[in-house]
Design an enzyme around this catalytic site. Structure first.
Site, PDB file in Angstrom:
ATOM      1  N   GLN A 162       1.050  -1.106   0.063  1.00  0.00           N
ATOM      2  CA  GLN A 162       0.115  -0.092  -0.099  1.00  0.00           C
ATOM      3  C   GLN A 162       0.867   1.261   0.085  1.00  0.00           C
ATOM      4  O   GLN A 162       1.740   1.430   0.927  1.00  0.00           O
ATOM      5  CB  GLN A 162      -0.850   0.040   0.882  1.00  0.00           C
ATOM      6  CG  GLN A 162      -2.202   0.910   1.039  1.00  0.00           C
ATOM      7  CD  GLN A 162      -3.013   0.560  -0.055  1.00  0.00           C
ATOM      8  OE1 GLN A 162      -3.108  -0.353  -0.557  1.00  0.00           O
ATOM      9  NE2 GLN A 162      -3.863   1.538  -0.631  1.00  0.00           N
ATOM     10  N   LEU A 163       0.788   2.020  -1.052  1.00  0.00           N
ATOM     11  CA  LEU A 163       1.530   3.058  -1.344  1.00  0.00           C
ATOM     12  C   LEU A 163       1.316   4.053  -0.138  1.00  0.00           C
ATOM     13  O   LEU A 163       0.358   4.455   0.446  1.00  0.00           O
ATOM     14  CB  LEU A 163       1.114   3.735  -2.569  1.00  0.00           C
ATOM     15  CG  LEU A 163       1.831   5.292  -2.887  1.00  0.00           C
ATOM     16  CD1 LEU A 163       3.215   4.851  -3.217  1.00  0.00           C
ATOM     17  CD2 LEU A 163       1.123   5.926  -3.997  1.00  0.00           C
ATOM     18  N   HIS A 164       2.489   4.491   0.525  1.00  0.00           N
ATOM     19  CA  HIS A 164       2.478   5.352   1.847  1.00  0.00           C
ATOM     20  C   HIS A 164       3.704   6.229   1.722  1.00  0.00           C
ATOM     21  O   HIS A 164       4.854   6.084   1.218  1.00  0.00           O
ATOM     22  CB  HIS A 164       2.353   4.678   2.946  1.00  0.00           C
ATOM     23  CG  HIS A 164       3.484   3.739   3.157  1.00  0.00           C
ATOM     24  ND1 HIS A 164       3.435   2.437   2.626  1.00  0.00           N
ATOM     25  CD2 HIS A 164       4.889   3.599   3.817  1.00  0.00           C
ATOM     26  CE1 HIS A 164       4.672   1.824   2.775  1.00  0.00           C
ATOM     27  NE2 HIS A 164       5.596   2.330   3.796  1.00  0.00           N
ATOM     28  N   LEU A 165       3.256   7.718   2.098  1.00  0.00           N
ATOM     29  CA  LEU A 165       4.513   8.583   2.067  1.00  0.00           C
ATOM     30  C   LEU A 165       4.622   8.604   3.817  1.00  0.00           C
ATOM     31  O   LEU A 165       3.676   8.915   4.476  1.00  0.00           O
ATOM     32  CB  LEU A 165       3.486  10.105   1.783  1.00  0.00           C
ATOM     33  CG  LEU A 165       4.411  11.291   1.933  1.00  0.00           C
ATOM     34  CD1 LEU A 165       5.415  11.547   1.106  1.00  0.00           C
ATOM     35  CD2 LEU A 165       3.567  12.443   1.788  1.00  0.00           C
TER      36      LEU A 165
END
Length: 763
Positions: free
Chosen positions: A659-662
């Site tokens: 899951q793309l996370h910053l």
């Protein structure tokens, strides 16, 4: 004659048990809604009715009320219905969704094709039912797409299929054409790439070149030329008039690209939790081994019924490659007679080795109708599975067993390098051997169906027991959920990297995760026939090439159970409210459970299918900007509380969790959880991609540049301010706590650092 009787019985059963579906088509003019309906209505065995507002009034344009009345009438007669309108915003859909009830399902098929393609088709066509053609079409499509509001399950849909290209459209067509009256489809989102986009990338730039004429009729050809000059080269030509079947076809063998793992039925029968793993299995012994279909179907239904209560939230699906399969028809009818829950056991037409990529059905375990030698070759399912899985399956099988006796099964954990694992999400293959009535095969029973039925019963018992063992093993690996980890501080705190959960457990055994990245995990967990599965998938070690294309290929993997925590938080935030500090339709924000600095937040996208930075493309630009804005907002909040902090926002080139996370991380790095070289280098080398740089690269190049992780993560320890070298983490921490050197010049540029407003440009 026997076949005619069977077909007659099937038809009657289906008429009695048929569950109508209302499919609301969503798409701009020219997206192919009418063509989609016509193909399904013409080819499907299920009775369908097309409700089109352009023709509802005796072949002429009518009203929405007329559409609602016709749809309700068709549904009452037990027919399924297509709503052929644009339905581009929620208000247009809501009345049709209200037609749904417990006795019927409401689906949406979103034909979200490129604006350029829709405009080109619209301006070229002639004789359109709604007279939307020629010069005025471009302006209408433009106006509609600017107001586009993609459907959500919360509106009342049970299933939403998103089609972004013609391969997706063909896959959706195949799904609905092959849907028999007793068939059901998994619930949830399928194929969604960017739920936030209102206007497709480039549409305004494109439309500037298509100026609306004062005289649409006389200028239509110039508009067509302008539109055509902007259209990307397509495999299938767009013909005049309505879209043809060729515009919906796709190259044979082309893999359908899907964005997300389908979420099937968000709650189980008790309404308390999600459905778990799915076992896809073929009919054992009815093809090459020539077992009687009637007897085989009786045993399948008998065994499924026996295991229903033992499955928990897991599910079973009987798969056959052939549309109109007799064994599927028999099993469906008999399962319906026994009132077996169709959400926990259903049938599916498709290639068992491509259930996800071609059918949108994610099955973690598949069964193989194996031969007794457990060897590749032969024909049918056995050959297909071994071919699709690659040589790793044969090697893994040999570690478990050398041969099988009829009626037994063996569970084989699938190597993560296998295409079945990386492409389809299959974690285990269960080889099972049934009875044989074919004299050309070993152990032929010569027509002894008493013994044959006993063996087939044992085979399905072994198969389902093996699957339950896998399901239980995988369920245990999820026990270390975000909340459970948070509530158990006694567990090992030597956790890695960037994310809330960096270990997994099987039973009582704790498995530490010192490394952040998958190439560091080389332990291969073995299972046996009775002790199957592992809580951690084996990850392939290998040097990552710096070139993006090769890096993308090397990163192809199936996410292990332990790496799914962020994904589940993003997809079901309501179950994690106590752990989240911000929730919206697009993102969620949480504190990193094992922060590497005084302040360390994760901003997660809720877009299913964006697993990592390598998945991001130009259409996701607005989402990245929103994530960055949210990160800045939280940085400013923290700076109001402590002006001595300095923040950096960015992504890991190769994340350890799905899951793309910053990351929003303060640059003090004062944390007891920062323990090793990989922790440090993952945030202080080029492996950490600054958010502003990623946004710029996506905007200019369409994708981000990913850095060689192996060499960067193994670099010597250097201060992130003065770049002095240090022999170990304790010495480094001692140094950085006192270092007041300015940050490197590169970090001081382009807004890569976020200091308090009162700070100088050299914090």
């Amino acid at each position: 004659m026997e076949m005619d009787i069977d077909n007659t019985c099937k038809t009657k059963g289906e008429e009695e048990k048929a569950k109508p579906i209302i499919v609301i088509l969503v798409g701009a003019p020219g997206s192919g809604k009418s063509t989609f309906c016509e193909h399904v209505v013409r080819s499907s065995s299920r009775p369908w009715v097309r409700v089109c507002q352009d023709t509802i009034n005796n072949g002429k344009s009518g009203t929405k009320v007329q559409c609602l009345m016709n749809a309700a009438s068709a549904l009452k007669e037990g027919k399924s219905v297509f709503i052929d309108r644009c339905n581009l915003d929620r208000e247009q859909r809501v009345d049709f969704v209200k037609l749904g009830s417990p006795q019927l399902e409401v689906h949406a098929v979103v034909l979200d094709l490129a604006a350029k393609l829709c405009i080109s088709r619209s301006v070229k066509r002639t004789g359109h039912e709604g007279n939307l053609q020629g010069g005025k079409a471009a302006a209408v499509v433009n106006r509609m797409l600017q107001k586009k509001e993609l459907p959500k399950l919360s509106e009342g849909f049970s299933r939403i299929t998103f089609c972004q290209n013609e391969s997706d459209v063909q896959a959706a067509l195949d799904t609905y054409i092959g849907l028999g009256s007793l068939d059901t489809l998994p619930h949830g989102y399928f194929g969604q790439k960017n739920p936030n986009a209102k206007v497709q990338v480039g549409i305004m730039k494109f439309l500037k070149k298509v100026e609306a004429p004062s005289n649409a009729g006389s200028s239509s050809s110039s508009i067509q030329d302008a539109a055509a000059s902007q259209i990307i080269e397509e495999k299938n030509s767009c013909c005049g008039g309505k879209e043809t079947a060729s515009s919906l076809s796709h190259t044979a063998g082309e893999e359908v690209k899907r964005c997300q793992e389908p979420r099937v039925d968000s709650v189980n029968l008790n309404g308390s939790s999600s459905y778990g793993p799915i076992l896809a299995f073929p009919s054992i012994s009815t093809a090459d081994f020539q077992f009687n279909n009637e007897k085989a179907s009786d045993i399948i239904v008998e065994k499924v019924e026996e295991f229903m209560d033992k499955l928990g939230n897991s599910r079973l699906v009987l798969v056959d490659l052939t549309r109109g399969s007799k064994i599927l028809s028999l099993v469906r009818a008999k399962a319906a007679q026994k009132n077996i829950n169709p959400k926990k056991f259903f049938t599916f037409v498709g290639d068992i080795t491509r259930l996800y990529s071609e059918g949108g059905l994610r099955c973690t375990v598949i069964a193989n109708a194996a031969n007794w030698r457990l060897k590749p070759g032969g024909g049918g399912v056995n050959a297909a599975i071994f071919n699709a899985a690659g040589p790793g399956l044969e090697v893994a099988t040999k570690e478990q067993a050398k041969s099988l006796v009829p009626g037994s099964a063996v569970v084989v954990p699938l190597p993560s390098t296998s295409p079945l694992c990386s492409r389809e999400g299959v974690t285990h293959v269960i080889h099972v051997l049934g009875p044989n009535m074919n004299p050309h095969r070993p152990n032929c029973l010569d027509g002894d169906y008493v013994k044959g039925c006993q063996i087939l019963q044992k085979a399905y018992t072994s198969l389902f027991e093996g699957f339950i063992s896998v399901a239980m093993s995988q369920a245990k690996s999820f026990q270390g959920s975000y909340e459970e980890i948070k509530s158990e501080p006694s567990r090992s705190q030597d956790h890695s990297g960037d994310d809330p959960r960096n270990y997994s457990s099987t039973g009582d055994q704790k498995i530490k995760r010192d490394g952040v990245h998958e190439h560091d995990i080389s332990k291969k967990c073995k299972g046996s026939q009775n002790e199957v599965g592992t809580s951690i998938n084996s990850f392939r070690a290998g040097k990552v090439n710096a070139e993006n294309d090769k890096l993308d290929a090397s990163m192809s993997k199936a996410w292990g159970s332990w790496a799914q925590a962020l994904y589940h938080i993003a997809m079901q935030p309501e179950r994690h409210r106590d752990s989240l500090i911000e929730i919206s339709d697009d993102i969620v924000v949480l504190n990193d459970l094992y922060p590497k600095a005084q302040k360390h937040l994760l901003v997660l996208t809720r877009c299913d299918g964006l697993d990592r930075l390598a998945d991001v493309r130009a259409e996701h630009l607005q989402l990245l900007k929103k994530m960055h804005t949210v990160g800045i907002k939280w940085a400013e909040k923290f700076l109001d509380e402590d002006a001595s902090l300095v923040f950096r926002l960015g992504y890991h080139s190769v994340p350890s969790m799905r899951q793309l996370h910053l990351h929003l991380i303060s640059q003090d790095f004062n944390s007891k959880h920062l323990k090793n070289k990989k922790h440090w280098n993952s945030f202080t080398t080029a492996f950490f991609r600054d958010s502003v740089d990623v946004i710029e690269e996506i905007s200019n190049q369409g994708k981000a540049t990913l850095k060689d992780n192996e060499s960067l993560l193994s670099m010597e320890l250097r201060c992130h301010r003065c770049r002095s070298a240090h022999p170990n983490i304790p010495r480094l921490k001692s140094h950085i706590s006192n270092c007041r050197s300015p940050f490197p010049t590169a970090l001081l540029q382009n807004g890569r650092l976020v200091p308090a407003p009162s700070k100088t440009s050299n914090p």
